[in-house]
Design a protein around this motif. Structure first.
Motif: not given
Ligand code: ATP
Ligand code: MG
Lengths: 289, 366
Positions: B99-118
């Motif tokens: 689920v985090a893959f797309g956000l990582e590719m878009k270089k979203v910050s770690k914290d935000e990735i964790t929150r949005r994936v959750g």
């Protein structure tokens, strides 16, 4: 007979296994056992063994002469594996992305050299590489591109070249097998999720082809480590590997117990490498594309 | 201007060598719409979706997403995400990593990735499954991961290619409702490919019916069902009776002769045809009332009445299905609900009268 099988169902299985088991025993287990026993004995004067227990053979394998050859063999095998990977992965990737019919043609082309004896192919390299009379040096010199022959023969370069040439298909085939089974929709999914081509490679293709990469590396590393023909011919008698020393012990030095001990140490190293492979990948990963 | 549109296709053509997969398709899809592409196998639905996603490039025509021409943009530069038919989850990553893959590719910050994936996993009721591998999930759960993996990126448009195709019937029905509710909750435009007409009818805001690379009709589900504009659409969606004949009289209320003395009034489904040309009258089985010969039709509205004889009766539990012969070689299917109040039952051989409202009979081109 039928009634016998009915009473002992396992009997049929054992009977069916018998030919294979016999074959394995006569040609694999028994010789291995003989070598193991020999490695703990003392040498006879003209070959053969004297039945006297000794650990001396194993101590000698750590003499600097032999130990440094071990290390050199290790180094040559590692470099060979690395170069095979560098050449083999792109080749496997290229083949796996062709249309199905072309794939088979290309795989066939990869296998064709195997139809010729390995010894003959290695001698062919000899005629190309030899220092003063080799085709490459002669051509380059007569064209005036160089005025001294290049050191193409009788060194590590020649051995590594010969080994890479010999084992490249063993690297390509397992990698090709994993890449061919790779679901293309995974690559599309990655690309759909904003991954550029290089990211798709790093994050999806490479990790999913690792089992093939590891298998290919083992298939190249192990025979390279024990190589005997290639260093004997292309090493020009000067550049040797552990395989040559072992064969010398049996054929020239008439020291069978020491040759046996060297063989066993080498086998132990290979076994260790295999174990590390099995540890580094779980069984599930080995099964996966 | 195409401003108000989420996706617009302008005369898009896609050829694979000799094969034309998509033939001059034009579509206009609104923001927040649940839009379905419906059609039989091989009609070009997947190809249309792949053109929008950027996996295929059109042979000609334009694709505009959110007001921007896509041209030859690669998939990773388009503001759309895809849910693949077989999910295409990355097997070497956990659910959360998928689920985090797309956000990582878009270089979203770690914290935000964790929150949005959750949040995304909560949205699809998989809050506790983040650390599992896709292989350790059921088909329905994998399906939800695929949804979460796409939705977490907050795309302008979500493309779904038969996302429920691999599920069994019961789970499929449950997921249909869930998917529709989810779409309303997040408000993202869904373009949904299916060959299941019932699925399309129940879930969609609008439907495009495709066949052989063409779009035949675009409309609301009721429109598509009640007012099919071609024989293909009438036949593909639901059951229908086709009565062949010739145009007897033109005009807003035309007449079609289906046998020597049987002339029936009906509406045009598309353009009018000249008198004498052959045409087909289409009427849905459940729109026909079956009555005994002396019964009058209801008095509200204009009815068409035809005498006939019952040729076959099949009891289906909730419904009874009659086959009624009108004249030799012309028969029609009638479906009657078995209500408690008791519709009259008929037997094979009974003489009956068929009535239907004029507007339910539609004349289609042959
Ligand atoms: N890559 C391709 N190369 C050649 N022909 C293709 C390719 N992709 C699709 N086609 C052809 O284009 C036509 C439409 O295919 P498409 O996959 O869009 O159909 P579909 O409506 O999604 O069908 P289904 O319901 O079976 O998935 C088919 O005739 C198919 O054979
Ligand atoms: Mg399809």
């Amino acid at each position: 007979m039928q009634r016998l099988f009915a009473r002992y169902p396992a009997l049929r299985a054992w009977l069916l296994l018998l030919p294979a088991a016999t074959w394995l025993f006569i040609f694999f287990i028994a010789p291995l056992f003989i070598v193991l026993v020999y490695s703990f004995l003392e040498r006879g004067t003209y070959g053969g063994v004297v039945w006297q227990f000794s650990l001396e053979n194993f101590r000698r394998t750590f003499d600097s002469l032999y130990f440094s050859t071990f290390l050199r063999s290790f180094y040559i095998a590692a470099v060979t594996t690395f170069i095979c990977l560098l050449l083999g992965f792109p080749l496997a990737y290229y083949i796996s992305t062709r249309p199905p019919q072309r794939r088979s043609t290309l795989i066939l082309a990869l296998m064709i050299p195997f139809w010729t004896n390995f010894l003959i192919r290695t001698y062919a390299w000899l005629t190309l590489l030899r220092t003063n009379t080799g085709l490459i040096n002669v051509s380059l010199m007569s064209l005036g591109i160089i005025d001294k022959p290049l050191p193409l023969f009788g060194n590590d370069f020649a051995i590594i070249l010969g080994l890479v040439y010999g084992w490249l298909p063993d690297m390509v085939l397992p990698i090709y097998a994993t890449l061919e089974r790779l679901d293309t929709s995974l690559l599309e999914a990655a690309s759909d999720l904003y991954a550029s081509s290089s990211k798709v490679f790093r994050r999806v293709i490479w990790p999913l082809s690792l089992p093939g990469v590891v298998a290919g590396s083992m298939l190249v590393f192990i025979p390279s480590l024990g190589a005997f023909v290639t260093p004997a011919i292309l090493g020009g008698g000067k550049s040797l590997m552990i395989g040559n020393i072992i064969s010398n012990q049996f054929l020239a030095a008439h020291d069978w117990p020491f040759g046996s001990a060297l063989s066993f140490v080498m086998m132990a190293v290979m076994l260790l490498a295999t174990l590390i492979y099995f540890r580094s990948t779980t069984s599930e990963e080995r099964m996966q594309p | 201007m195409s401003d108000g549109l989420a996706v617009e296709l302008r005369q898009v053509v896609k050829r694979f060598g000799e094969v034309t997969a998509v033939e001059s398709v034009s579509l206009q899809i609104q923001h927040g719409e649940f839009f379905s592409l419906l059609g039989p196998s091989g009609c070009g639905k997947t190809t249309t979706l792949r053109l929008i996603a950027g996996f295929e490039m059109p042979t000609s025509g334009d694709i505009i997403i959110n007001g921007e021409m896509q041209g030859h943009l690669p998939p990773y530069q388009r503001p759309v995400n895809t849910v693949f038919q077989h999910y295409a989850l990355f097997p070497h990553m956990t659910v959360a990593q998928n689920v985090a893959f797309g956000l990582e590719m878009k270089k979203v910050s770690k914290d935000e990735i964790t929150r949005r994936v959750g949040e995304a996993l909560e949205l699809v009721h998989l809050g506790k499954m983040g650390s599992r591998r896709p292989k350790q999930l059921s088909g329905g759960q994998q399906q939800r991961v695929a949804l979460a993996r796409a939705l977490v990126n907050r795309p302008k448009v979500l493309l779904l290619d038969e996302p429920l195709g691999a599920l069994d019937l019961k789970l499929r029905k449950a997921m249909q409702g869930e998917l529709k509710a989810l779409q309303e909750q997040v408000g993202i435009t869904f373009i949904y490919v299916t060959h299941d007409q019932e699925e399309a009818l129940t879930m969609s805001d609008r439907i495009a019916v495709m066949s052989a690379g063409h779009v035949f009709q675009v409309g609301f589900p009721e429109d598509i069902y009640e007012n099919p504009n071609t024989r293909f659409v009438a036949d593909f969606i639901g059951e229908t009776n086709f009565l062949h004949g010739t145009v007897h009289r033109r005009g807003p209320l035309a007449e079609i002769a289906i046998a020597e003395n049987v002339i029936l009034p009906a509406r045009w489904a598309s353009d009018e045809l000249p008198a004498g040309s052959s045409a087909t009258l289409s009427i849905r089985p459940e729109k026909i009332l079956i009555a005994s010969g002396d019964e009058k039709p209801p008095s509200d509205g204009e009815f068409v009445s035809v005498p006939g004889q019952v040729a076959e009766v099949v009891y289906l539990g909730t419904d009874t299905r009659y086959v009624v012969r009108i004249v030799d070689g012309v028969q029609t299917v009638v479906r009657v609900q078995n209500l408690e109040m008791g519709n009259k039952r008929f037997k094979v051989g009974d003489a009956v009268m068929l009535h239907w409202r004029v507007e339910h009979g539609r004349i289609l081109k042959e």
